[in-house]
Design a protein around this motif. Structure first.
Motif, short mmCIF file in Angstrom:
data_model
loop_
_atom_site.label_atom_id
_atom_site.label_comp_id
_atom_site.label_asym_id
_atom_site.label_seq_id
_atom_site.Cartn_x
_atom_site.Cartn_y
_atom_site.Cartn_z
N VAL A 92 0.67 -1.44 0.11
CA VAL A 92 0.22 0.06 0.50
C VAL A 92 0.81 1.23 0.09
CG1 VAL A 92 -1.94 -0.92 0.85
CG2 VAL A 92 -0.21 -0.26 2.69
N PRO A 149 -0.90 1.07 12.41
CA PRO A 149 0.71 1.32 11.95
C PRO A 149 1.77 1.81 12.81
CG PRO A 149 -0.47 1.91 10.14
CD PRO A 149 -1.83 1.66 11.24
N ALA A 150 1.32 3.09 13.61
CA ALA A 150 2.13 3.84 14.32
C ALA A 150 2.18 3.82 14.99
CB ALA A 150 1.44 5.36 14.87
N GLU A 169 -6.86 -0.70 22.28
CA GLU A 169 -7.26 -0.37 21.15
C GLU A 169 -8.79 -0.40 21.80
OE1 GLU A 169 -7.17 0.39 17.57
OE2 GLU A 169 -9.33 0.24 17.80
N ALA A 170 -9.24 0.65 20.86
CA ALA A 170 -10.72 1.14 20.93
C ALA A 170 -11.85 -0.31 20.10
CB ALA A 170 -11.39 1.89 20.42
N GLY A 176 -5.93 -1.03 13.21
CA GLY A 176 -6.06 0.17 13.09
C GLY A 176 -6.88 -0.06 10.92
N VAL A 177 -6.69 1.01 10.25
CA VAL A 177 -7.24 1.37 9.65
C VAL A 177 -6.66 0.47 8.33
CG1 VAL A 177 -7.01 2.97 7.04
CG2 VAL A 177 -7.12 4.32 9.23
N ARG A 186 -7.04 -4.93 -1.82
CA ARG A 186 -5.74 -4.24 -1.55
C ARG A 186 -4.69 -5.28 -0.53
NH1 ARG A 186 -4.39 0.67 -1.45
NH2 ARG A 186 -6.07 1.35 -0.61
N MET A 210 -11.11 -1.19 24.29
CA MET A 210 -10.29 0.02 25.76
C MET A 210 -10.37 0.74 24.82
SD MET A 210 -9.75 -1.39 27.91
CE MET A 210 -8.64 -0.85 28.84
N VAL A 212 -9.81 4.18 24.82
CA VAL A 212 -9.16 4.78 25.65
C VAL A 212 -9.41 6.43 26.36
CG1 VAL A 212 -6.68 6.31 26.78
CG2 VAL A 212 -6.76 3.56 25.68
N ASP A 293 -11.26 3.31 -2.98
CA ASP A 293 -11.67 2.26 -1.94
C ASP A 293 -13.32 1.81 -1.60
OD1 ASP A 293 -8.90 0.98 -1.68
OD2 ASP A 293 -8.56 2.28 0.82
N ASP A 433 -0.85 9.63 12.35
CA ASP A 433 -2.29 10.75 11.63
C ASP A 433 -2.44 11.20 12.38
OD1 ASP A 433 -1.91 9.36 8.79
OD2 ASP A 433 -4.65 8.55 9.38
N ALA A 439 -2.99 11.03 6.84
CA ALA A 439 -1.04 10.69 5.78
C ALA A 439 -0.74 9.28 5.15
CB ALA A 439 -0.28 11.24 6.30
N VAL A 441 0.70 5.12 5.43
CA VAL A 441 1.27 3.82 6.65
C VAL A 441 2.32 4.29 7.54
CG1 VAL A 441 1.34 1.80 6.26
CG2 VAL A 441 -1.24 2.60 5.35
C1 LIG Z 1 -10.21 3.75 3.48
C2 LIG Z 1 -8.10 3.75 3.40
C3 LIG Z 1 -7.33 4.19 2.70
C4 LIG Z 1 -6.26 4.07 2.65
N1 LIG Z 1 -5.29 3.99 1.78
C5 LIG Z 1 -3.68 4.55 2.30
C6 LIG Z 1 -2.82 3.80 0.75
O1 LIG Z 1 -3.08 3.39 0.54
N2 LIG Z 1 -1.44 3.29 1.19
C7 LIG Z 1 -1.12 4.41 2.38
O2 LIG Z 1 0.03 4.41 3.00
N3 LIG Z 1 -2.32 5.13 3.44
C8 LIG Z 1 -3.21 4.71 2.79
N4 LIG Z 1 -4.19 5.69 3.94
C9 LIG Z 1 -3.82 5.83 4.87
C10 LIG Z 1 -3.33 4.86 6.48
O3 LIG Z 1 -4.18 3.81 6.35
C11 LIG Z 1 -2.98 5.85 7.36
O4 LIG Z 1 -2.19 7.76 7.28
C12 LIG Z 1 -3.10 4.72 8.35
O5 LIG Z 1 -3.54 3.98 8.89
C13 LIG Z 1 -2.32 5.78 9.58
O6 LIG Z 1 -1.91 5.33 10.80
P1 LIG Z 1 -2.11 5.05 12.45
O7 LIG Z 1 -1.59 3.83 13.07
O8 LIG Z 1 -1.71 6.90 12.70
O9 LIG Z 1 -3.59 5.70 12.43
P2 LIG Z 1 -5.19 4.71 12.38
O10 LIG Z 1 -4.98 3.35 11.53
O11 LIG Z 1 -6.13 5.21 11.90
O12 LIG Z 1 -5.27 3.38 14.06
C14 LIG Z 1 -5.60 4.28 14.31
C15 LIG Z 1 -5.91 2.96 15.92
O13 LIG Z 1 -6.09 3.87 16.81
C16 LIG Z 1 -7.74 2.86 17.77
N5 LIG Z 1 -8.46 4.02 18.39
C17 LIG Z 1 -8.90 5.87 17.60
N6 LIG Z 1 -9.03 6.96 19.57
C18 LIG Z 1 -8.45 5.25 20.10
C19 LIG Z 1 -9.20 5.24 21.56
N7 LIG Z 1 -9.41 6.48 21.85
N8 LIG Z 1 -8.70 4.28 22.43
C20 LIG Z 1 -8.09 3.35 22.02
N9 LIG Z 1 -8.11 2.95 20.18
C21 LIG Z 1 -8.35 4.34 19.60
C22 LIG Z 1 -8.48 3.27 16.55
O14 LIG Z 1 -10.03 2.48 16.42
C23 LIG Z 1 -7.56 2.24 15.56
O15 LIG Z 1 -7.96 0.95 15.35
C24 LIG Z 1 -5.73 4.77 3.38
C25 LIG Z 1 -6.68 5.24 4.65
C26 LIG Z 1 -8.30 4.34 4.68
C27 LIG Z 1 -8.61 5.41 5.87
#
Ligand SMILES: Cc1cc2nc3c(=O)[nH]c(=O)nc-3n(C[C@H](O)[C@H](O)[C@H](O)COP(=O)(O)OP(=O)(O)OC[C@H]3O[C@@H](n4cnc5c(N)ncnc54)[C@H](O)[C@@H]3O)c2cc1C
Length: 464
Positions: A92, A149-150, A169-170, A176-177, A186, A210, A212, A293, A433, A439, A441
């Motif tokens: 991705v 991923p972060a 994790e909620a 996550g995404v 994909r 969970m 938070v 998507d 994000d 942004a 992955v």
């Molecule tokens: C449909 C879609 C397609 C995408 N396609 C691509 C792509 O092809 N290539 C690419 O590089 N990027 C893509 N992205 C962007 C990419 O997925 C994100 O930038 C990336 O996943 C961000 O990672 P993150 O760890 O910051 O957050 P996230 O992946 O959003 O994970 C955050 C996690 O925190 C959890 N959470 C939130 N609030 C709380 C809380 N209060 N307590 C506990 N847990 C909580 C959420 O449930 C989630 O599991 C796409 C995004 C989307 C929505």
């Protein structure tokens, strides 16, 4: 002998008219022969320009050289030195605007297919290697909020350093995404699960359901003995257009639409009873990966006509070129330079159509892209059964509201140093994000890795 072909070795993929009826993976991956042939296109440049384009600095020429020599296991571990989720990134990452954009082979032809080669080594390793890890989680307790991923990158790094890491994790599923947004065709969920299993093997614990900010607060986590907290909660709050008719039945945010289909598996109705309304004609508003998507999911879920409605031209679309091409091959109809101004009622409280205006491009705006300007008198209605809004997401305000001493900006993103993840609250780090807004992955992963280093420094500072 270098392979001087100007084109990448093509990636086998399933046929468009077949794949748009199922959720099986579209791109099928290189064979051993294809990978070797593509690896031989790399010039192994001494100054490695591609590495500068990789947010986690994978030693690209080195791992590609190992593929060419047939040393696939070594190639895999070379990638793994800096990228903990290679099977995901190989699928991705927007390589065309990162590592591949800087590849010298791209000057006179196509760049080396770095992403496809990364996916090849990662998939090979999943089939052929059982990774062994020495687990020693005797150092301090660290809490990680979210499991995208972060957070996965941050927890993996911390566990390798010996910390006792727990992810909160909620949702009921981690990833996550990667699991609730990006569709199966994909990024198969099995691949994400295998990568998460590797992180668990390092001793990382994951507590699901969970939320938070509701179930437990950041301050309570410190009271429970956690010495540092990493916030990786992403940007999961959908934006709407605020146009008339957005509250009609049959209008969804892309977030809800994709979550129902992917995470809640509406695509597999024989084994799941998640309801989702699709309709015969579906409009997706937006031009990013999320919009592509949603459109490709709608088609696979049985919609006869699926439209992408985007206010700028195709050149300005933020979606990956490959995703736009795949969507077109699968029969998605593109209405660019078109902006919805209202959603029309069918007379029964359901979507009956979408009223749009035609746009033209004017002067560049703050983003550097040419500003779309309405063409007067160009209104028209396209009959529609459902509308999916995919115009962007922002952070959920839960963490911000439950942690008043954590500084956020006007978009609700946590203010954090981009190299260290340090926030305004002592012991709290953030990345992905939730800091940058929606942004990629790999950027999220990079932020997680960097934060892990500074969490280690911070905790060592506490104990000395
Ligand atoms: C449909 C879609 C397609 C995408 N396609 C691509 C792509 O092809 N290539 C690419 O590089 N990027 C893509 N992205 C962007 C990419 O997925 C994100 O930038 C990336 O996943 C961000 O990672 P993150 O760890 O910051 O957050 P996230 O992946 O959003 O994970 C955050 C996690 O925190 C959890 N959470 C939130 N609030 C709380 C809380 N209060 N307590 C506990 N847990 C909580 C959420 O449930 C989630 O599991 C796409 C995004 C989307 C929505």
């Amino acid at each position: 002998m270098p392979n001087m072909s100007l084109e990448k070795v093509p990636m086998p993929q399933s046929e468009a008219s077949v794949r748009n009826t199922n959720f099986k993976e579209v791109a099928l991956g290189y064979t051993d022969e294809m990978a070797k042939e593509e690896a031989a296109r790399c010039l192994k440049c001494k100054n490695k320009p591609c590495v500068a384009g990789c947010p986690v600095c994978v030693d690209i020429p080195e791992f590609i050289s190992l593929i060419e020599q047939g040393e696939i296991e070594k190639a895999f571990y070379k990638v793994k030195e800096t990228n903990s989720l290679p099977a995901i990134c190989g699928r991705v990452c927007p390589q065309e605007t990162q590592c591949e954009q800087l590849c010298l082979r791209g000057i006179k032809g196509e760049p080396v297919a770095i992403g496809r080669l990364e996916r090849y080594v990662a998939d090979w390793a999943m089939k052929n290697i059982e990774e062994n890890h020495d687990i020693n989680n005797s150092k301090a307790k660290v809490a990680i909020i979210g499991s995208g991923p972060a957070s996965l990158a941050c927890s993996g790094e911390l566990a390798k350093m010996g910390y006792d890491v727990t992810i909160f994790e909620a949702f009921h599923v981690a990833g996550g995404v990667l699991v609730y947004g990006i569709p199966e065709f994909r990024l198969p969920k099995e691949i994400v699960q295998k990568e998460i299993n590797e992180i668990k093997k390092l001793g990382v614990k994951i507590e699901m359901n969970m939320v938070v900010g509701k179930v437990v607060s950041i301050d309570e986590l410190f009271n429970e003995g956690y010495k540092a907290v990493f916030v990786g909660t992403g940007a999961g709050l959908p934006s709407f257009m605020n146009i008339p008719g957005e509250n009609l039945n049959g209008t969804f945010s892309a977030n809800e639409f994709l979550t129902r289909i992917n995470l809640m598996k509406a695509y597999d109705p024989d084994h799941n009873d998640t309801p989702v309304f699709i309709g015969r004609r579906v409009a997706i508003v937006g031009g990013g990966n999320v919009a592509m998507d949603a459109a490709r999911c709608a088609k696979r879920m049985g919609a006869e006509e699926v439209y992408i409605i985007y206010r700028r031209s195709e050149t300005e679309m933020p979606a990956r070129i490959e995703e736009v091409e795949h969507a077109k091959e699968e029969g998605i109809i593109f209405h660019t330079l078109t902006n919805p101004i209202s959603i029309e009622d069918d007379g029964n409280g359901w979507v009956g159509g979408i009223k749009c205006v035609k746009m033209e491009l004017g002067e560049p705006d703050d983003s550097g892209r040419r500003r779309p300007v309405v063409i007067k008198g160009s209104e028209y209605v396209i009959p529609m059964d459902s509308v999916v809004i995919a115009i962007g997401q922002s952070p959920n305000p839960l963490i911000k509201n439950s942690t008043p001493d954590l500084e956020t900006n006007k978009w609700g993103c946590i203010v954090a140093d981009e190299n260290t993840g340090i926030t305004s609250k002592e012991g709290v780090f953030a990345g992905g994000d939730i800091v940058t807004g929606a942004a990629t992955v790999i950027l999220a992963m990079g932020a997680g890795r960097n934060a892990a280093k500074s969490i280690d420094e911070y905790i060592r500072g506490l104990t000395h």
